[in-house]
Design an enzyme around this catalytic site. Structure first.
Site, PDB file in Angstrom:
ATOM      1  CG  MET A 133     -86.164 -46.991 -63.332  1.00 55.67           C
ATOM      2  SD  MET A 133     -84.906 -48.117 -63.972  1.00 55.67           S
ATOM      3  CE  MET A 133     -83.785 -48.254 -62.584  1.00 55.67           C
ATOM      4  CG  LEU A 134     -87.132 -45.299 -56.665  1.00 54.29           C
ATOM      5  CD1 LEU A 134     -87.985 -46.580 -56.643  1.00 54.29           C
ATOM      6  CD2 LEU A 134     -86.047 -45.378 -55.594  1.00 54.29           C
ATOM      7  CE  LYS A 140     -77.373 -43.276 -53.064  1.00 57.00           C
ATOM      8  NZ  LYS A 140     -78.518 -42.378 -53.416  1.00 57.00           N
ATOM      9  CE1 TYR A 167     -74.869 -44.241 -57.035  1.00 54.22           C
ATOM     10  CE2 TYR A 167     -74.361 -46.488 -56.347  1.00 54.22           C
ATOM     11  CZ  TYR A 167     -75.286 -45.492 -56.606  1.00 54.22           C
ATOM     12  OH  TYR A 167     -76.631 -45.745 -56.444  1.00 54.22           O
ATOM     13  CB  ALA A 172     -79.257 -40.492 -56.700  1.00 49.20           C
ATOM     14  CE1 TYR A 173     -72.432 -37.622 -61.910  1.00 48.54           C
ATOM     15  CE2 TYR A 173     -71.946 -39.843 -61.135  1.00 48.54           C
ATOM     16  CZ  TYR A 173     -71.706 -38.793 -61.997  1.00 48.54           C
ATOM     17  OH  TYR A 173     -70.740 -38.915 -62.964  1.00 48.54           O
TER      18      TYR A 173
HETATM   19  N1  LIG Z   1     -80.589 -48.157 -60.333  1.00 46.90           N
HETATM   20  C1  LIG Z   1     -80.152 -49.030 -59.426  1.00 46.90           C
HETATM   21  O1  LIG Z   1     -79.870 -50.193 -59.741  1.00 46.90           O
HETATM   22  C2  LIG Z   1     -80.030 -48.614 -57.988  1.00 46.90           C
HETATM   23  C3  LIG Z   1     -79.530 -49.553 -57.058  1.00 46.90           C
HETATM   24  C4  LIG Z   1     -79.435 -49.174 -55.722  1.00 46.90           C
HETATM   25  C5  LIG Z   1     -79.811 -47.906 -55.312  1.00 46.90           C
HETATM   26  N2  LIG Z   1     -80.265 -47.020 -56.240  1.00 46.90           N
HETATM   27  C6  LIG Z   1     -80.665 -45.697 -55.765  1.00 46.90           C
HETATM   28  O2  LIG Z   1     -82.013 -45.485 -56.130  1.00 46.90           O
HETATM   29  C7  LIG Z   1     -82.242 -44.078 -56.280  1.00 46.90           C
HETATM   30  C8  LIG Z   1     -82.952 -43.818 -57.598  1.00 46.90           C
HETATM   31  O3  LIG Z   1     -82.134 -44.236 -58.655  1.00 46.90           O
HETATM   32  P1  LIG Z   1     -82.676 -44.526 -60.123  1.00 46.90           P
HETATM   33  O4  LIG Z   1     -82.270 -45.888 -60.479  1.00 46.90           O
HETATM   34  O5  LIG Z   1     -84.100 -44.113 -60.215  1.00 46.90           O
HETATM   35  O6  LIG Z   1     -81.739 -43.525 -60.948  1.00 46.90           O
HETATM   36  P2  LIG Z   1     -82.101 -42.440 -62.063  1.00 46.90           P
HETATM   37  O7  LIG Z   1     -83.086 -43.016 -63.027  1.00 46.90           O
HETATM   38  O8  LIG Z   1     -80.766 -41.978 -62.556  1.00 46.90           O
HETATM   39  O9  LIG Z   1     -82.828 -41.310 -61.245  1.00 46.90           O
HETATM   40  C9  LIG Z   1     -82.140 -40.322 -60.526  1.00 46.90           C
HETATM   41  C10 LIG Z   1     -82.844 -39.014 -60.804  1.00 46.90           C
HETATM   42  O10 LIG Z   1     -82.201 -37.987 -60.052  1.00 46.90           O
HETATM   43  C11 LIG Z   1     -82.098 -36.869 -60.902  1.00 46.90           C
HETATM   44  N3  LIG Z   1     -81.069 -35.941 -60.476  1.00 46.90           N
HETATM   45  C12 LIG Z   1     -79.733 -35.997 -60.690  1.00 46.90           C
HETATM   46  N4  LIG Z   1     -79.146 -34.900 -60.200  1.00 46.90           N
HETATM   47  C13 LIG Z   1     -80.132 -34.120 -59.679  1.00 46.90           C
HETATM   48  C14 LIG Z   1     -80.162 -32.862 -59.055  1.00 46.90           C
HETATM   49  N5  LIG Z   1     -79.050 -32.157 -58.860  1.00 46.90           N
HETATM   50  N6  LIG Z   1     -81.357 -32.371 -58.639  1.00 46.90           N
HETATM   51  C15 LIG Z   1     -82.500 -33.071 -58.835  1.00 46.90           C
HETATM   52  N7  LIG Z   1     -82.538 -34.268 -59.431  1.00 46.90           N
HETATM   53  C16 LIG Z   1     -81.356 -34.799 -59.850  1.00 46.90           C
HETATM   54  C17 LIG Z   1     -81.814 -37.449 -62.266  1.00 46.90           C
HETATM   55  O11 LIG Z   1     -82.070 -36.488 -63.274  1.00 46.90           O
HETATM   56  P3  LIG Z   1     -81.231 -36.581 -64.654  1.00 46.90           P
HETATM   57  O12 LIG Z   1     -81.669 -37.848 -65.324  1.00 46.90           O
HETATM   58  O13 LIG Z   1     -81.663 -35.345 -65.371  1.00 46.90           O
HETATM   59  O14 LIG Z   1     -79.781 -36.599 -64.276  1.00 46.90           O
HETATM   60  C18 LIG Z   1     -82.785 -38.605 -62.285  1.00 46.90           C
HETATM   61  O15 LIG Z   1     -84.059 -38.179 -62.719  1.00 46.90           O
HETATM   62  C19 LIG Z   1     -80.877 -43.417 -56.149  1.00 46.90           C
HETATM   63  O16 LIG Z   1     -80.729 -42.940 -54.835  1.00 46.90           O
HETATM   64  C20 LIG Z   1     -79.897 -44.554 -56.388  1.00 46.90           C
HETATM   65  O17 LIG Z   1     -78.675 -44.308 -55.731  1.00 46.90           O
HETATM   66  C21 LIG Z   1     -80.389 -47.329 -57.564  1.00 46.90           C
END
Ligand SMILES: NC(=O)c1ccc[n+]([C@@H]2O[C@H](COP(=O)([O-])OP(=O)(O)OC[C@H]3O[C@@H](n4cnc5c(N)ncnc54)[C@H](OP(=O)(O)O)[C@@H]3O)[C@@H](O)[C@H]2O)c1
Length: 293
Positions: free
Chosen positions: A23-24, A141, A137, A72-73
């Site tokens: 998403m990000l 992180k 989690y 990220a996971y």
């Molecule tokens: N979402 C929130 O509300 C939130 C809040 C605070 C911080 N964050 C941080 O923001 C960042 C982005 O999060 P997001 O919301 O965009 O989450 P997301 O949509 O789950 O994106 C994470 C991406 O990382 C990929 N990924 C997982 N394991 C991987 C690996 N081994 N190698 C390469 N890519 C891998 C995932 O692929 P798959 O889909 O194939 O697993 C997914 O495309 C993260 O660091 C998260 O901790 C998010």
């Protein structure tokens, strides 16, 4: 409009974005391309960040000026059941990405979370506040933040919160789906945070990648604060959905991982980047959804 970064910073950057299918990640790729940078958008299929040799090979081949690590996971409850899986990506791989970036002279902008805090304050958390994650989690992180900082002196740790945007599971989409099929929903009033549109955050992350001297922890989240309940009300009002939002408390929705009660992010940095108010991010996201539907 495509900005010319050469006009602003004197350099068109080569950027490697990991987790570019998330998403990000996809928002960062779009923002970086709009600002005129050369972007290597590496989805998980193209670059698994846990595969050390592949990460080093990608750095050597691509030779980025900066890496934005969005991989990220992110399954907060899943991490309680599978610490090893969360740790492999959020901690160990983050450190290796930072290390491999350092080897080719690249800066790293690493994305982290409000879940490094325990939620016990009642005023915004700033960068130097004590960390105490409530769950696995947040622990993984936080460990990742520390490893990234140790591996690459040219690092930015960007902590963010409550993301919504295109191409990922998020609260706004969930509420829109529920609101379309129900007359009422119960949403918690006892968790307060900063809803953040990925479009706003992505621009700020690219700006940090562009700043040669940027370093350390930066808090980046939509300005203002609200509860999930207030966010649901705002979503329905802006989307014109007639669905009542009933108050609930977290103990009515027991989940494997505890969430911080108050995780509003503020910044004490003089060089802070202030994101627009979360309501503006919501309006822009809803408009973008309509535009593609
Ligand atoms: N979402 C929130 O509300 C939130 C809040 C605070 C911080 N964050 C941080 O923001 C960042 C982005 O999060 P997001 O919301 O965009 O989450 P997301 O949509 O789950 O994106 C994470 C991406 O990382 C990929 N990924 C997982 N394991 C991987 C690996 N081994 N190698 C390469 N890519 C891998 C995932 O692929 P798959 O889909 O194939 O697993 C997914 O495309 C993260 O660091 C998260 O901790 C998010």
């Amino acid at each position: 409009m495509t900005l010319d970064p050469a006009m602003l910073y004197g350099k068109r950057l080569r950027l490697l974005v990991t987790g570019a299918g998330g998403m990000l990640g996809r928002a960062v790729v779009e923002a970086a391309r709009q600002r005129g940078h050369d972007v290597f958008a590496a989805t998980r299929a193209e670059l698994d960040v846990t595969a050390e040799a592949a990460v080093r090979a990608a750095m050597l081949e691509w030779r980025p000026d900066a890496v934005v690590n969005c991989a990220a996971y992110t399954d907060v409850d899943g991490a309680e059941r599978d610490r090893a899986a969360a740790d492999a990506v959020n901690h160990l791989a983050a450190g290796r990405v930072a290390d491999a970036a350092a080897e080719v002279g690249a800066r790293i902008v690493h994305v982290s979370t409000d879940y490094v805090f325990d939620g016990s304050k009642r005023e915004p958390w700033v960068e130097s506040d004590p960390v105490a994650p409530l769950g696995v989690y947040g622990e993984t992180k936080l460990a990742g933040e520390r490893l990234v900082a140790a591996a690459n002196p040219a690092h930015v740790i960007a902590r963010t919160a409550w993301l919504f945007g295109t191409g990922g599971r998020n609260f706004v989409d969930t509420m829109l789906a529920l609101g379309a099929e129900r007359d009422e929903v119960s949403v918690v009033t006892d968790q307060i945070g900063c809803p953040t549109w990925t479009g706003h955050l992505a621009s700020a992350l690219v700006e940090l990648a562009e700043r040669p001297q940027a370093t350390g922890i930066h808090h980046l989240a939509g300005a203002g604060q609200c509860s999930w309940n207030e966010l649901a009300l705002e979503i329905f009002e802006r989307a014109g959905i007639d669905c009542r939002v009933l108050p609930a408390t977290s103990d009515q929705f027991v989940r494997p991982a505890r969430r911080p009660a108050y995780s509003v992010l503020g910044s004490e940095r003089r060089d802070r980047i202030v994101l627009p108010p979360w309501q503006r991010g919501l309006a822009q996201y809803l408009a973008a959804r309509v535009a593609v539907s």
